[in-house]
Scaffold this motif. Structure first.
Motif, mmCIF file in Angstrom:
data_model
loop_
_atom_site.group_PDB
_atom_site.id
_atom_site.type_symbol
_atom_site.label_atom_id
_atom_site.label_comp_id
_atom_site.label_asym_id
_atom_site.label_seq_id
_atom_site.Cartn_x
_atom_site.Cartn_y
_atom_site.Cartn_z
ATOM 1 N N SER A 398 51.490 47.437 42.242
ATOM 2 C CA SER A 398 52.938 47.547 42.150
ATOM 3 C C SER A 398 53.319 48.044 40.774
ATOM 4 O O SER A 398 52.701 47.659 39.771
ATOM 5 C CB SER A 398 53.600 46.184 42.408
ATOM 6 O OG SER A 398 53.292 45.720 43.701
ATOM 7 N N PHE A 399 54.361 48.881 40.723
ATOM 8 C CA PHE A 399 54.828 49.393 39.442
ATOM 9 C C PHE A 399 56.206 50.006 39.628
ATOM 10 O O PHE A 399 56.628 50.314 40.748
ATOM 11 C CB PHE A 399 53.855 50.441 38.875
ATOM 12 C CG PHE A 399 53.616 51.625 39.771
ATOM 13 C CD1 PHE A 399 54.326 52.809 39.600
ATOM 14 C CD2 PHE A 399 52.681 51.547 40.811
ATOM 15 C CE1 PHE A 399 54.112 53.893 40.436
ATOM 16 C CE2 PHE A 399 52.458 52.624 41.651
ATOM 17 C CZ PHE A 399 53.183 53.808 41.460
ATOM 18 N N GLU A 400 56.908 50.139 38.511
ATOM 19 C CA GLU A 400 58.198 50.817 38.516
ATOM 20 C C GLU A 400 58.021 52.217 37.947
ATOM 21 O O GLU A 400 57.396 52.393 36.904
ATOM 22 C CB GLU A 400 59.237 50.054 37.687
ATOM 23 C CG GLU A 400 59.735 48.784 38.344
ATOM 24 C CD GLU A 400 60.858 48.128 37.552
ATOM 25 O OE1 GLU A 400 61.422 48.810 36.657
ATOM 26 O OE2 GLU A 400 61.162 46.963 37.814
ATOM 27 N N SER A 401 58.564 53.211 38.646
ATOM 28 C CA SER A 401 58.488 54.577 38.162
ATOM 29 C C SER A 401 59.574 55.397 38.852
ATOM 30 O O SER A 401 59.902 55.152 40.016
ATOM 31 C CB SER A 401 57.112 55.181 38.444
ATOM 32 O OG SER A 401 57.022 56.481 37.906
ATOM 33 N N ALA A 402 60.131 56.366 38.130
ATOM 34 C CA ALA A 402 61.237 57.153 38.671
ATOM 35 C C ALA A 402 60.778 58.035 39.829
ATOM 36 O O ALA A 402 59.683 58.601 39.813
ATOM 37 C CB ALA A 402 61.853 58.011 37.573
ATOM 38 N N LEU A 403 61.648 58.134 40.847
ATOM 39 C CA LEU A 403 61.479 59.106 41.920
ATOM 40 C C LEU A 403 62.173 60.394 41.477
ATOM 41 O O LEU A 403 63.360 60.386 41.131
ATOM 42 C CB LEU A 403 62.104 58.588 43.213
ATOM 43 C CG LEU A 403 62.130 59.567 44.387
ATOM 44 C CD1 LEU A 403 60.726 59.800 44.920
ATOM 45 C CD2 LEU A 403 63.051 59.062 45.490
ATOM 46 N N VAL A 404 61.435 61.505 41.459
ATOM 47 C CA VAL A 404 61.979 62.784 40.994
ATOM 48 C C VAL A 404 62.463 63.575 42.206
ATOM 49 O O VAL A 404 61.679 63.934 43.087
ATOM 50 C CB VAL A 404 60.919 63.590 40.216
ATOM 51 C CG1 VAL A 404 61.550 64.866 39.657
ATOM 52 C CG2 VAL A 404 60.313 62.748 39.105
ATOM 53 N N THR A 405 63.753 63.852 42.271
ATOM 54 C CA THR A 405 64.323 64.565 43.416
ATOM 55 C C THR A 405 64.140 66.075 43.257
ATOM 56 O O THR A 405 63.728 66.570 42.203
ATOM 57 C CB THR A 405 65.818 64.249 43.566
ATOM 58 O OG1 THR A 405 66.529 64.887 42.502
ATOM 59 C CG2 THR A 405 66.069 62.749 43.519
ATOM 60 N N LYS A 406 64.479 66.771 44.305
ATOM 61 C CA LYS A 406 64.372 68.236 44.280
ATOM 62 C C LYS A 406 65.293 68.835 43.223
ATOM 63 O O LYS A 406 65.002 69.883 42.641
ATOM 64 C CB LYS A 406 64.717 68.782 45.666
ATOM 65 C CG LYS A 406 64.363 70.243 45.874
ATOM 66 C CD LYS A 406 64.592 70.633 47.334
ATOM 67 C CE LYS A 406 64.146 72.063 47.597
ATOM 68 N NZ LYS A 406 64.337 72.433 49.028
ATOM 69 N N GLU A 407 66.402 68.162 42.944
ATOM 70 C CA GLU A 407 67.353 68.624 41.930
ATOM 71 C C GLU A 407 66.994 68.084 40.544
ATOM 72 O O GLU A 407 67.806 68.141 39.628
ATOM 73 C CB GLU A 407 68.771 68.177 42.314
ATOM 74 C CG GLU A 407 69.255 68.699 43.657
ATOM 75 C CD GLU A 407 69.323 70.219 43.675
ATOM 76 O OE1 GLU A 407 69.641 70.806 42.616
ATOM 77 O OE2 GLU A 407 69.059 70.819 44.745
ATOM 78 N N LEU A 408 65.772 67.533 40.411
ATOM 79 C CA LEU A 408 65.273 66.980 39.150
ATOM 80 C C LEU A 408 66.125 65.813 38.648
ATOM 81 O O LEU A 408 66.272 65.589 37.442
ATOM 82 C CB LEU A 408 65.174 68.067 38.074
ATOM 83 C CG LEU A 408 64.185 69.205 38.367
ATOM 84 C CD1 LEU A 408 64.147 70.187 37.202
ATOM 85 C CD2 LEU A 408 62.794 68.651 38.652
#
Length: 662
Positions: A398-408
């Motif tokens: 388990s970890f926290e990390s940003a989800l990078v969208t298509k629009e950055l």
């Protein structure tokens, strides 16, 4: 051991018994007791040592002694008078050897008639001993059990080189003692096993023919080695009995065995506790199997744990079914797409090969655009290989990390990776479950702001020519259900203090705490008794508190002119006060606030003088203090309470009010 301890403790109180520290002496006696030495019986195997010592140093007498709590026993004696030899020893208070426990090194008395410690000793006054030289018999655990000593009826002195020779002979003697003990232990162990088998013939037959793999280990030996396995163990693991004897059960572990599970098993064994878990183990040929393991300590009549018994079941097939169910769950379209989380299926290298319908609204990508692309295109991480390896090693990560969208756009996400394995235990695929935590992070910010605001509203310490008033306050989890406050009436020179503790934790409790705090602030200066003030707050809280909520409080009105204290305990039922340099704890019963409108509260009184002090505290503190050993100084008491509030992982809020009159 407790009976021995009481006996030894009583015997060691004689003023003529010599030792450096009573606790060390008790441990030394316990070490002797565990040797199972027959104290009153001399042993011929030691006579070679004493005869050699007598000859080498040209003295009249040589002894090997064991010194217990009140007697010095002769395990070998050469040259002693017949009567003394028949006695088998001397009282400990006549023993020269007991001084070795204080000196902790070789020790000699050149002329005992000139030494104040020994000149009145009966063995000296009757002319038997004038010279003594001894070296400790020290066990491998460091405890001294007695000595090898040489004696003479005339003055003498050993050189440093001669003491070296005497120590070598002492090492010979201690080796003999420890070898005998090991032989005895092995004999007793074998006898115990034989008796166990004989007494439990039917049980033994049942164990041997059980379909469950059974292992017995010896907890008395270092590394807890295997001493028995049944036929089912051989069939399960591929190891024959003679291949695992005297080995630890970790022989079944391998590179993919979960380290956390290993630590759990070791901790249970160390603490002599049962353990039950599932663990990936290895056959002799290197292939893996899932093992459902149960370990139980076997206790003897004294409550000790001489053995552990481990029962093993091969659950590989069950794990395959579980893994298949998980895989099917995430690959069935309806279930897959009904979940609110973002689900991404990865191969063992971290490449995307499927995702649920949450992918498009969260990221703007379609599954076609991401197929066979590395998950790092979506998750902001530079250490994907480590995450994948940890997931396959531990089963999850388990970890926290940003989800990078298509629009950055970078969205905060909590990720849980779940490992899937093939039937043979090899790495198969990973399920990545992503949870949008934007609302949670915003809530955390709001709670942190509430915590900061709550602390800002707390009143400051006071220190002037009249009083010292100090407060301690620590929330167990961001916001607190505790609070305090005071109002100083300068015209009347009176101080009203209150301490609060509202049930529960979290934001809702903090709101109730703020409410009752405002009520006490509002009523503080009213011309009412302390009891009436608490009653008014109680009636108001009963009307506004949610069902099942209640609060506790301690309120005091202090006349600083006379030192007269009037107080009400409303559920905070313990406080302390320092009077004439001595601190007292007092328990006072009292009703809770917010339960019933017509609750009755009782006033109590106390009179303090200049230099006296008063201490109130919530249960997060007073449940952790030693009420029989309270400091008798204001600064020391404050520091004592401060150390409690500063402790990590305290499950309750901690608040205290400390007042000293000048």
């Amino acid at each position: 051991m407790s009976e021995h301890f009481a006996k030894w403790n009583q015997e060691l109180q004689s003023p003529k018994i010599i030792y450096s520290d009573i606790n060390q002496e008790i441990e030394r006696l316990r070490s002797i007791h565990q040797l199972n030495i027959e104290f009153g019986q001399q042993e011929g195997s030691f006579d070679n040592i004493t005869e050699l010592a007598k000859s080498i140093f040209n003295v009249e007498m040589a002894l090997i002694t064991i010194v217990d709590s009140n007697w010095q026993w002769f395990k070998s004696c050469i040259g002693l008078p017949e009567q003394l030899e028949q006695d088998g020893g001397t009282p400990r208070d006549q023993s020269f050897c007991q001084y070795l426990f204080v000196e902790n090194q070789p020790f000699q008395v050149e002329d005992a008639t000139l030494d104040d410690r020994f000149k009145n000793n009966p063995l000296v006054t009757n002319g038997l001993i004038q010279f003594y030289a001894g070296v400790p018999l020290r066990l491998s655990d460091g405890h001294i059990i007695g000595s090898l000593c040489v004696l003479d009826s005339k003055p003498n002195k050993l050189t440093e080189a001669e003491f070296d020779q005497l120590e070598k002979l002492a090492n010979w003697a201690i080796t003999e003692i420890e070898i005998k003990q090991k032989v005895q232990d092995l004999s007793e162990q074998q006898q115990a096993i034989n008796e166990l088998v004989e007494r439990n013939a039917y049980l033994t037959a049942g164990v041997e023919h059980s379909s469950s793999s059974i292992v017995i280990t010896d907890a008395k030996q270092p590394n807890n080695p295997i001493i028995y396995v049944n036929q089912a163990f051989t069939e399960l693991t591929g190891y024959e009995s003679d291949e695992v004897m005297d080995h630890n059960c970790n022989i079944l572990q391998g590179p993919d065995t979960d380290q956390d599970t290993i630590h759990y098993i070791k901790a249970c064994i160390k603490n002599r506790q049962p353990a039950q878990t599932e663990i990936l183990n290895y056959h002799k040929d290197g292939s893996t199997f899932w093992n459902e393991l149960m370990i139980n300590p076997i206790t003897d009549d004294q409550g000790d744990v001489p053995y552990f018994i481990g029962i093993q079941q091969d659950i590989t097939r069950r794990k395959e079914i579980e893994q298949g169910l998980v895989k099917n769950l995430f690959e069935k379209d309806r279930l897959f797409n009904a979940l609110p989380e973002l689900i991404i299926m990865l191969d063992q290298n971290g490449l995307v090969h499927n995702a649920n319908s949450r992918l498009l609204p969260f990221t703007g990508y379609s599954i076609t655009e991401l197929m066979n692309q590395p998950i790092t295109n979506l998750i902001q991480t530079n250490d994907l290989n480590t995450i994948i390896n940890d997931t396959f090693q531990k089963g999850t990560s388990s970890f926290e990390s940003a989800l990078v969208t298509k629009e950055l756009e970078y969205l905060p996400f909590q990720w849980n990776f779940l490992a899937l394995r093939g039937a043979d235990g090899t790495q198969s695929s990973i399920v990545a479950i992503g949870e949008d935590i934007r609302d949670r992070l915003q809530l955390q910010k709001d709670v942190e702001y509430a915590r900061h605001l709550q602390k800002e509203l707390l009143q400051p310490n006071i220190e002037d020519e009249k009083i010292t008033l100090k407060f301690l306050h620590e929330a167990s989890n961001y916001v607190s259900g505790d609070s305090y406050g005071y109002d100083y009436n300068e015209k009347e020179n009176r101080l009203f203090i209150y301490l609060l503790d509202v049930m529960g934790h979290g934001v809702a409790t903090a709101l109730q705490t703020s409410t009752i705090n405002l009520l006490f602030n509002q009523i503080a200066r009213e011309n009412m008794s302390v009891k009436d003030k608490v009653s008014w707050v109680n009636r108001t809280c009963t009307r506004i508190f949610p069902d099942a909520y209640f609060a506790t409080a301690f309120c005091a009105d202090i006349d600083l002119n006379t030192g007269h204290v009037t107080y009400v305990a409303a559920g905070i039922n313990f406080f302390a006060y320092e009077k004439d340099g001595e601190t007292h704890g007092r328990a006072v019963p009292g009703a809770l606030i917010g339960i019933e409108e017509d609750m009755e509260f009782t006033e109590h009184t106390l009179t303090l003088s200049q230099g006296d002090a008063l201490y109130f505290m919530t249960d997060g503190i007073y449940e952790r203090i030693n009420k029989d050993e309270l400091p008798n100084d204001f600064n020391q008491f404050y520091t004592y309470l401060y150390n409690i509030t500063a402790q990590q992982n305290v499950p309750d809020d901690t608040t205290a009010v400390c007042l000293k009159l000048h």
